[in-house]
Scaffold this motif. Structure first.
Motif, short mmCIF file in Angstrom:
data_model
loop_
_atom_site.label_atom_id
_atom_site.label_comp_id
_atom_site.label_asym_id
_atom_site.label_seq_id
_atom_site.Cartn_x
_atom_site.Cartn_y
_atom_site.Cartn_z
N GLY A 1 -11.02 108.75 -51.31
CA GLY A 1 -12.03 108.26 -52.25
C GLY A 1 -11.56 108.23 -53.70
N GLU A 2 -12.42 108.74 -54.60
CA GLU A 2 -12.14 108.62 -56.04
C GLU A 2 -10.93 109.47 -56.47
OE1 GLU A 2 -15.92 111.42 -56.99
OE2 GLU A 2 -14.79 110.81 -58.78
N PHE A 3 -10.50 110.35 -55.59
CA PHE A 3 -9.34 111.20 -55.91
C PHE A 3 -8.06 110.70 -55.25
CE2 PHE A 3 -11.31 114.24 -58.53
CZ PHE A 3 -12.60 114.41 -58.07
N ALA A 4 -8.10 109.49 -54.70
CA ALA A 4 -6.87 108.91 -54.13
C ALA A 4 -5.77 108.91 -55.19
CB ALA A 4 -7.14 107.49 -53.64
N GLN A 5 -4.54 109.14 -54.74
CA GLN A 5 -3.41 109.24 -55.67
C GLN A 5 -2.32 108.22 -55.33
OE1 GLN A 5 -2.54 113.35 -54.64
NE2 GLN A 5 -2.92 114.00 -56.77
N ALA A 6 -1.80 107.59 -56.37
CA ALA A 6 -0.52 106.89 -56.25
C ALA A 6 0.54 107.89 -56.69
CB ALA A 6 -0.50 105.66 -57.14
N LYS A 7 1.74 107.80 -56.11
CA LYS A 7 2.81 108.76 -56.42
C LYS A 7 4.13 108.03 -56.64
CE LYS A 7 0.42 111.85 -53.30
NZ LYS A 7 0.28 112.20 -51.88
N LEU A 8 4.91 108.58 -57.58
CA LEU A 8 6.28 108.11 -57.78
C LEU A 8 7.17 109.31 -57.46
CD1 LEU A 8 8.25 105.88 -58.67
CD2 LEU A 8 7.99 106.73 -61.03
N VAL A 9 7.89 109.23 -56.36
CA VAL A 9 8.55 110.43 -55.83
C VAL A 9 10.07 110.31 -55.91
CG1 VAL A 9 6.59 110.80 -54.26
CG2 VAL A 9 8.66 109.70 -53.40
N ARG A 10 10.72 111.44 -56.12
CA ARG A 10 12.19 111.47 -56.14
C ARG A 10 12.69 112.85 -55.77
NH1 ARG A 10 15.06 112.37 -61.54
NH2 ARG A 10 13.68 113.68 -62.80
N VAL A 11 13.97 112.94 -55.50
CA VAL A 11 14.61 114.21 -55.12
C VAL A 11 15.65 114.55 -56.18
CG1 VAL A 11 16.15 115.28 -53.42
CG2 VAL A 11 14.19 113.93 -52.66
N THR A 12 15.59 115.79 -56.69
CA THR A 12 16.55 116.19 -57.73
C THR A 12 17.58 117.20 -57.21
OG1 THR A 12 14.92 117.80 -58.50
CG2 THR A 12 15.03 115.70 -59.68
N GLN A 13 17.38 117.66 -55.98
CA GLN A 13 18.42 118.47 -55.32
C GLN A 13 18.28 118.26 -53.82
OE1 GLN A 13 17.97 121.93 -53.53
NE2 GLN A 13 20.06 121.33 -52.90
N GLY A 14 19.40 117.93 -53.15
CA GLY A 14 19.38 117.78 -51.70
C GLY A 14 19.03 116.37 -51.26
N LEU A 15 18.50 116.32 -50.01
CA LEU A 15 18.25 115.04 -49.33
C LEU A 15 17.01 115.18 -48.45
CD1 LEU A 15 19.16 112.23 -48.03
CD2 LEU A 15 20.53 113.63 -46.45
N VAL A 16 16.10 114.22 -48.55
CA VAL A 16 14.92 114.20 -47.69
C VAL A 16 14.76 112.82 -47.06
CG1 VAL A 16 13.78 115.79 -49.33
CG2 VAL A 16 13.10 113.39 -49.26
N LEU A 17 14.02 112.80 -45.93
CA LEU A 17 13.54 111.52 -45.40
C LEU A 17 12.09 111.42 -45.85
CD1 LEU A 17 14.24 109.04 -43.52
CD2 LEU A 17 12.86 110.26 -41.80
#
Ligand SMILES: Cc1cn([C@H]2C[C@H](O)[C@@H](COP(=O)(O)OP(=O)(O)O[C@H]3O[C@H](C)C(=O)[C@H](O)[C@H]3O)O2)c(=O)[nH]c1=O
Length: 181
Positions: free
Chosen positions: A66-82
């Motif tokens: 609802g009104e608290f839906a979030q858009a995100k800009l994500v990144r990794v600063t150490q290591g590796l993720v999927l």
């Protein structure tokens, strides 16, 4: 900064321009004007988050309703993720489709996850530091999500199930069938 379209409308991968020299490197990790020009709309990020995780930690799939839906800009600063983003916008042509992209301190890629998506990631390196911007505040009461091994999503998390580290909260997240029955 390069923008790369994905199979999901409004979900983009960003590849920053790296300036290297004999000291090391520099890059703009976020530039509002450039970011908004590339995605073609304004996004007002108001909260930065950081998470440290060990290998196998699987956080998600989460979203706020609802009104608290979030858009995100994500990144990794150490290591590796999927990193995985799932389109949960019922009117979208790619409803229930997902993207899975490797984000790492080495590739410095970022993923923009629009509002209306579920988001999660699994740590593939020994440890990882995950940093992200949100365009809405955290609101515990609006938290929801989809169980990581949902059969309708069929996400390949790369590691073996016995390597997963999952919070008790995430182990009982609903399935797509439950959410959309
Ligand atoms: C998200 C958040 C959490 N918290 C508190 C609540 C808990 O006491 C503690 C850990 O929260 P949680 O276990 O929900 O953290 P994650 O599992 O990393 O959650 C995140 O995982 C996936 C990958 C996401 O995309 C979301 O941003 C978010 O849901 O931090 C806060 O105080 N503020 C916040 O914005």
């Amino acid at each position: 900064m390069q923008i790369v379209k994905t199979n999901l409308k409004d979900c983009f991968i960003f590849e920053p321009t790296i300036f290297g020299d004999n000291r090391g490197y520099f890059f703009e990790s976020y530039n509002k004007a450039k970011f908004e020009s590339l995605i073609g709309k304004s996004v007002n990020f108001i909260q930065d988050n950081e998470a440290f995780s060990n290998k196998g930690a699987l956080r998600g799939l989460h979203f706020q309703q609802g009104e608290f839906a979030q858009a995100k800009l994500v990144r990794v600063t150490q290591g590796l993720v999927l990193d995985v983003a799932v389109d949960l916008r019922p009117d979208s042509e790619t409803f229930l489709q997902h993207i899975a992209v490797e984000l790492s301190a080495d590739n410095k890629k970022q993923l923009f996850v629009p509002r209306g998506f579920a988001h999660g990631y699994i740590v593939l390196s020994d440890t990882a530091v995950f940093n992200y911007k949100c365009d809405n505040i955290y609101n515990k009461d609006s938290e929801s999500g989809v169980i990581y091994n949902d059969k309708d999503l069929n996400i390949n998390w790369k590691l073996k199930q016995d390597e997963f580290i999952i919070s008790e909260k995430d182990k009982i997240l609903p399935t797509i069938k439950t959410l959309y029955k």
